[in-house]
Design a protein around this motif. Structure first.
Motif, PDB file in Angstrom:
ATOM      1  N   LEU A  22       0.846  -1.107   0.011  1.00 20.36           N
ATOM      2  CA  LEU A  22       0.176   0.077   0.046  1.00 20.36           C
ATOM      3  C   LEU A  22       0.880   1.257  -0.056  1.00 20.36           C
ATOM      4  CD1 LEU A  22      -2.732   1.142   0.287  1.00 20.36           C
ATOM      5  CD2 LEU A  22      -2.542   1.346   2.765  1.00 20.36           C
ATOM      6  N   ASN A  23       2.010   1.277   0.850  1.00 14.29           N
ATOM      7  CA  ASN A  23       2.756   2.329   0.732  1.00 14.29           C
ATOM      8  C   ASN A  23       3.519   2.810  -0.526  1.00 14.29           C
ATOM      9  OD1 ASN A  23       2.426   3.389   3.505  1.00 14.29           O
ATOM     10  ND2 ASN A  23       3.261   1.811   4.608  1.00 14.29           N
ATOM     11  N   ASP A  24       3.909   1.564  -1.284  1.00 11.43           N
ATOM     12  CA  ASP A  24       4.493   1.752  -2.576  1.00 11.43           C
ATOM     13  C   ASP A  24       3.658   2.241  -3.621  1.00 11.43           C
ATOM     14  OD1 ASP A  24       6.499   0.931  -4.423  1.00 11.43           O
ATOM     15  OD2 ASP A  24       5.336  -0.770  -5.134  1.00 11.43           O
ATOM     16  N   MET A  25       2.240   1.780  -3.383  1.00 14.09           N
ATOM     17  CA  MET A  25       1.425   2.626  -4.341  1.00 14.09           C
ATOM     18  C   MET A  25       1.274   3.900  -4.128  1.00 14.09           C
ATOM     19  SD  MET A  25      -2.067   0.310  -3.807  1.00 14.09           S
ATOM     20  CE  MET A  25      -1.966  -1.582  -3.972  1.00 14.09           C
ATOM     21  N   ALA A  26       1.353   4.398  -3.092  1.00 17.74           N
ATOM     22  CA  ALA A  26       1.116   5.815  -2.626  1.00 17.74           C
ATOM     23  C   ALA A  26       2.413   6.579  -3.034  1.00 17.74           C
ATOM     24  CB  ALA A  26       1.005   6.042  -1.192  1.00 17.74           C
ATOM     25  N   THR A  27       3.672   6.005  -2.650  1.00 18.89           N
ATOM     26  CA  THR A  27       4.799   6.313  -2.820  1.00 18.89           C
ATOM     27  C   THR A  27       4.942   6.677  -4.461  1.00 18.89           C
ATOM     28  OG1 THR A  27       5.745   5.363  -0.950  1.00 18.89           O
ATOM     29  CG2 THR A  27       7.173   6.292  -2.656  1.00 18.89           C
ATOM     30  N   ARG A  28       4.648   5.744  -5.204  1.00 17.44           N
ATOM     31  CA  ARG A  28       4.802   5.645  -6.606  1.00 17.44           C
ATOM     32  C   ARG A  28       3.927   7.012  -7.022  1.00 17.44           C
ATOM     33  NH1 ARG A  28       7.137   1.665  -9.725  1.00 17.44           N
ATOM     34  NH2 ARG A  28       8.032  -0.087  -8.343  1.00 17.44           N
ATOM     35  N   ILE A  29       2.934   7.157  -6.746  1.00 19.61           N
ATOM     36  CA  ILE A  29       1.891   8.056  -7.217  1.00 19.61           C
ATOM     37  C   ILE A  29       2.324   9.505  -6.746  1.00 19.61           C
ATOM     38  CG2 ILE A  29      -0.311   9.276  -6.960  1.00 19.61           C
ATOM     39  CD1 ILE A  29      -1.362   6.315  -6.542  1.00 19.61           C
ATOM     40  N   VAL A  30       2.919   9.878  -5.662  1.00 18.51           N
ATOM     41  CA  VAL A  30       3.424  10.987  -4.960  1.00 18.51           C
ATOM     42  C   VAL A  30       4.682  11.344  -5.625  1.00 18.51           C
ATOM     43  CG1 VAL A  30       3.936  12.327  -3.063  1.00 18.51           C
ATOM     44  CG2 VAL A  30       1.950  10.888  -2.998  1.00 18.51           C
ATOM     45  N   THR A  33      15.808  -0.171  -0.929  1.00 15.66           N
ATOM     46  CA  THR A  33      14.443   0.022  -1.214  1.00 15.66           C
ATOM     47  C   THR A  33      13.854   0.978  -0.108  1.00 15.66           C
ATOM     48  OG1 THR A  33      13.375  -1.903  -0.156  1.00 15.66           O
ATOM     49  CG2 THR A  33      13.777  -1.848  -2.685  1.00 15.66           C
ATOM     50  N   PRO A  34      12.776   1.634  -0.321  1.00 17.98           N
ATOM     51  CA  PRO A  34      12.262   2.521   0.669  1.00 17.98           C
ATOM     52  C   PRO A  34      12.112   1.842   2.002  1.00 17.98           C
ATOM     53  CG  PRO A  34      11.353   3.290  -1.294  1.00 17.98           C
ATOM     54  CD  PRO A  34      11.945   1.948  -1.475  1.00 17.98           C
ATOM     55  N   SER A  35      12.308   2.213   3.264  1.00 16.73           N
ATOM     56  CA  SER A  35      11.892   1.297   4.570  1.00 16.73           C
ATOM     57  C   SER A  35      10.290   1.618   4.939  1.00 16.73           C
ATOM     58  CB  SER A  35      12.853   1.720   5.722  1.00 16.73           C
ATOM     59  OG  SER A  35      12.528   1.043   6.761  1.00 16.73           O
ATOM     60  N   TYR A  36       9.574   0.798   4.858  1.00 19.94           N
ATOM     61  CA  TYR A  36       8.149   0.859   5.063  1.00 19.94           C
ATOM     62  C   TYR A  36       7.789   0.075   6.426  1.00 19.94           C
ATOM     63  CZ  TYR A  36       7.404   2.950   0.315  1.00 19.94           C
ATOM     64  OH  TYR A  36       7.590   3.965  -0.558  1.00 19.94           O
ATOM     65  N   PRO A  37       7.303   0.593   7.259  1.00 20.71           N
ATOM     66  CA  PRO A  37       6.638  -0.425   8.264  1.00 20.71           C
ATOM     67  C   PRO A  37       5.875  -1.337   7.696  1.00 20.71           C
ATOM     68  CG  PRO A  37       5.391   1.758   8.278  1.00 20.71           C
ATOM     69  CD  PRO A  37       6.390   2.016   7.274  1.00 20.71           C
ATOM     70  N   SER A  38       5.891  -2.616   8.203  1.00 16.00           N
ATOM     71  CA  SER A  38       5.012  -3.652   8.027  1.00 16.00           C
ATOM     72  C   SER A  38       3.918  -4.133   8.795  1.00 16.00           C
ATOM     73  CB  SER A  38       5.817  -4.950   7.616  1.00 16.00           C
ATOM     74  OG  SER A  38       6.782  -5.124   8.856  1.00 16.00           O
ATOM     75  N   THR A  39       4.105  -3.594  10.059  1.00 15.05           N
ATOM     76  CA  THR A  39       2.859  -3.943  11.209  1.00 15.05           C
ATOM     77  C   THR A  39       1.575  -3.386  10.793  1.00 15.05           C
ATOM     78  OG1 THR A  39       4.637  -3.701  12.703  1.00 15.05           O
ATOM     79  CG2 THR A  39       2.437  -3.887  13.743  1.00 15.05           C
ATOM     80  N   ILE A  40       0.749  -4.158  10.913  1.00 16.10           N
ATOM     81  CA  ILE A  40      -0.632  -3.773  10.528  1.00 16.10           C
ATOM     82  C   ILE A  40      -1.149  -2.755  11.412  1.00 16.10           C
ATOM     83  CG2 ILE A  40      -3.054  -4.471  10.449  1.00 16.10           C
ATOM     84  CD1 ILE A  40      -2.236  -7.112   9.483  1.00 16.10           C
ATOM     85  N   PRO A  41      -1.585  -1.360  10.783  1.00 15.10           N
ATOM     86  CA  PRO A  41      -1.873  -0.417  11.775  1.00 15.10           C
ATOM     87  C   PRO A  41      -2.996  -0.796  12.809  1.00 15.10           C
ATOM     88  CG  PRO A  41      -2.603   0.075   9.525  1.00 15.10           C
ATOM     89  CD  PRO A  41      -1.817  -1.153   9.517  1.00 15.10           C
TER      90      PRO A  41
END
Length: 751
Positions: free
Chosen positions: A204-212, A553-561
């Motif tokens: 999900l964060n990858d999707m948002a990152t690519r758009i932004v 690669t970008p460091s993203y959290p993986s823990t479900i919020p």
């Protein structure tokens, strides 16, 4: 092409848009009957690639995100879309054909820095493009190194979790395939899928990152204008929430004029594209004293106005563009008959597609006959053509072929002007003695009139060259490309059994002479190509050098919020049919409980991994291994206007012929570079430089999964590549040899 891209980018920015849904390189033009071929640049991967890259550069320098489309294998309109009763057709493409033809312009687009890629409606090898992980994750994002956003075509997403894991980043326009109730395969369903563990949070964060990232790359975070227009109404006021059934109204259009002086460029593009196919006896150019009779409704703009037909889904009056979502509104329309009358006030105009009863003309009178052929998107049916030219085929519309024949029976001098989306079969009249000249004016847009009369009356010499071949019969091509796929129970199968052999590649392989070859185009003058030289620039190895290691690669959290992050904000009032990502608390809590327990609702597909892999050897940079763009050889040639009367522009084309003992099946010749000169006066010369890169002389090896230079010999030797230089694919009289670094003139063409 670059200047056109700049103008498009400026107009999009002036209107406050963020994304330009172009350029189109798919369809490539594999099928002459394909409905949307006109939106691209021609039936050759290099032609498509160079034009697209220049368009992307021009658009994105204005701060607008370009979107190369449709990825991939969208070569027919009919049966392309998934629906409740039938899946979209499957384009079955082998690996080598995919890389050397259909992927080539997409790779060049990524190399040019394109910000977005749009997936196609159809499937490739049985898997829908919007959820084809091999195409999106494997090729586009890994092998080609694409860092931007991947969006679906409108209403083409067919799964939620599947498309997310396959690499889709943006669902357009967001709705399900039937956009009635404001439901989506994503919106809160994507939120639910993250909470229950079906879609990893970093995806999900990858999707948002690519758009932004695309937004930042174009500088849209700084002083980018807001939208000042509505696509839903031409009025000043309109619905503020147009997707809602009921909406308050307010100002939605500010009528910002972004035209600037772009009409001059539009005229130049239309004028330079006009292609002179035949000019017996030098009947063209006409003089202002010529006695002219004009026939055909295509000579005059639609009487109801150039924008009278929604999405241009009609063929009434002058054909300036095809139909469908790729069209624009004309700000005005300069039609041919008005422009001709400005030159010859006494011209006779017969606004009919049926030859009228007229007096016998004198031998010096000239008939100018206008005919058309139209196509567009499958969303509309025009005169029984369902996007593709499935009804009219390769014949002129409205009885145009008969109109030409009848004019030729009455007049001694006939000039045919054709506005068309693609090739036609001209055999019923092309050899008639009175048909002296034929012009393909293609799709000229708003400047149809002046651009044409500048050529007709000799203000400029024509310099357009065919972006496709014109055959003598549709059957000159194999069935797989000559014909469209018809209805079938289940998924329609479109198998690319012809492989690399489309258009001129196919004709050359079969030794079939077309009526007019790919690249053909006459001038009012003649050109001499002399003093060619070739030099080696970069030594080549069998395969490209090893790619660099992948960066971090970008460091993203993986823990479900926490589930609370997905709750609707307190007091928020949604607008019906608009899409929101929030869930009701009970739904969010239920989804989180599944994810927290480690039992996702959907199991990951086989082969899914979070471990970074080294990536394919063919990758490593924007568009692939950076060494693919190393210049291997450079050819220079002197172009001289050898005529005595007219200035003109020459289109110098370079085709590569592989070593005869190359262990691969390769087409006889393939276009690899081209340049158009400035307008040269009689006797004036210009030196043109043409370049061949490593990729230009490589083939895709399906076993090595890499680009291979088949000319490389053991011990570092190099076999002979022949670089053929000329003005069309069948007018190649000059050759340069890569082994001896010498060039020869006055040769017989290889085809």
């Amino acid at each position: 092409m670059y200047a056109r891209g700049v103008a498009i980018g400026k107009e999009f920015r002036g209107k406050g848009t963020n994304v330009y849904l172009g350029p189109t390189v798919g369809p490539l033009g594999r099928k002459p009957l394909g409905g949307r071929n006109w939106e691209g640049f021609g039936a050759d991967p290099v032609l498509q690639a160079k034009a697209a890259a220049l368009t992307i550069q021009g658009v994105q320098e204005q701060g607008i995100i370009a979107t190369v489309k449709h990825y991939i294998g969208n070569e027919q309109e009919m049966y392309r879309m998934y629906n409740l009763f039938q899946p979209g057709y499957s384009s079955n493409i082998d690996d080598r054909t995919l890389h050397e033809l259909y992927l080539w312009p997409f790779a060049e687009a990524v190399h040019a820095g394109v910000g977005a890629v749009m997936t196609a409606y159809n499937a490739v090898n049985g898997s829908a493009c919007s959820q084809n992980s091999y195409l999106i994750n494997g090729i586009l994002k890994d092998e080609l190194g694409f860092q931007g956003m991947v969006m679906s075509d409108w209403l083409s997403q067919i799964s939620g979790v599947g498309s997310a894991l396959a690499g889709l980043d943006m669902n357009m326009p967001g709705d399900t395939n039937i956009p009635l109730l404001g439901l989506s395969l994503w919106q809160y369903e994507l939120t639910r899928s993250v909470l229950n563990g079906s879609v990893p949070l970093d995806r999900l964060n990858d999707m948002a990152t690519r758009i932004v990232a695309a937004w930042y790359k174009m500088g849209q975070d700084k002083d980018h204008p807001r939208p000042n227009f509505s696509s839903n109404t031409h009025d000043k006021d309109g619905p503020l929430y147009p997707a809602a059934l009921f909406s308050p109204t307010g100002q939605v259009n500010w009528f910002v004029n972004v035209q600037d002086d772009h009409y001059l460029l539009a005229r130049q593009v239309a004028q330079d594209a006009i292609t002179l196919l035949k000019n017996d006896g030098g009947v063209l150019p006409l003089s202002n004293a010529s006695k002219i009779s004009v026939f055909g409704t295509d000579a005059q703009v639609n009487p109801a106005g150039p924008n009278a037909c929604a999405s241009r889904a009609c063929n009434i009056g002058t054909l300036g563009m095809g139909w469908g979502s790729g069209v624009a509104d004309y700000p005005y329309f300069d039609d041919p008959i008005s422009a001709i009358k400005r030159r010859v006030p006494s011209v006779k105009f017969y606004n009919t597609d049926s030859f009228p009863a007229i007096d016998t003309p004198s031998s010096d009178e000239i008939a100018v006959v206008f005919v058309t052929s139209d196509s567009g998107e499958n969303s509309f049916t025009v005169e029984n053509n369902h996007g593709d030219r499935d009804s009219s085929k390769l014949a002129a519309w409205h009885g145009g072929d008969q109109l030409v024949q009848q004019a030729a029976a009455k007049f001694s001098n006939v000039v045919v002007v054709i506005h068309t989306v693609g090739p036609l079969i001209l055999e019923s009249w092309i050899d008639l003695p009175s048909v002296k000249a034929v012009l393909f004016a293609h799709l000229p847009g708003q400047e149809a009139g002046e651009s044409l009369t500048n050529v007709l009356f000799g203000d400029v010499s024509p310099s357009g060259h065919l972006p496709y071949s014109i055959t003598k019969a549709a059957t000159d091509y194999p069935d797989s490309i000559a014909n469209l796929k018809g209805f079938a129970l289940g998924q329609v199968q479109d198998t690319y059994s012809e492989g690399l052999y489309i258009d001129y590649r196919s004709l050359n392989k079969q030794a079939i002479k077309p009526r007019f070859a790919f690249g053909h185009g006459l001038s009012y003058t003649t050109f001499a190509l002399t003093n060619a030289t070739i030099r080696a620039v970069t030594p080549l190895s069998l395969v490209p050098p090893a790619r660099p290691a992948k960066g971090a690669t970008p460091s993203y959290p993986s823990t479900i919020p926490p589930a609370s992050e997905a709750y609707y904000p307190p007091g928020f009032s949604p607008i019906w049919r608009y899409l929101y990502s929030w869930l009701q608390p009970s739904e969010a809590d239920a989804a989180y409980a599944i994810g927290a327990a480690g039992t996702p609702k959907y199991a990951y597909p086989d082969g899914y991994s979070t471990v970074q892999r080294p990536g394919p050897a063919a990758g490593g940079g924007d568009g692939g291994n950076a060494a693919l763009w190393d210049v291997a050889w450079e050819v220079t040639v002197t172009v001289r206007n050898a005529g005595a009367s007219f200035a003109g522009k020459a289109s110098v084309q370079a085709y590569v012929q592989y070593p005869p003992d190359a262990p691969y099946d390769v087409p006889v010749v393939q276009l690899r570079d081209f340049e158009k000169t400035a307008a040269l006066r009689p006797g004036e010369s210009e030196t043109v430089t043409l370049r061949l890169t490593r990729k230009d002389v490589s083939v895709w090896d399906v076993e090595l999964q890499n680009w291979v230079v088949p000319g490389v010999r053991g011990g570092g030797g190099m076999g002979r590549y022949t670089v053929w230089i000329g003005e069309a694919s069948d007018r190649l009289f000059l050759a340069c040899y890569t082994d001896m670094l010498v060039c020869e003139e006055g040769l017989s063409p290889p085809v």
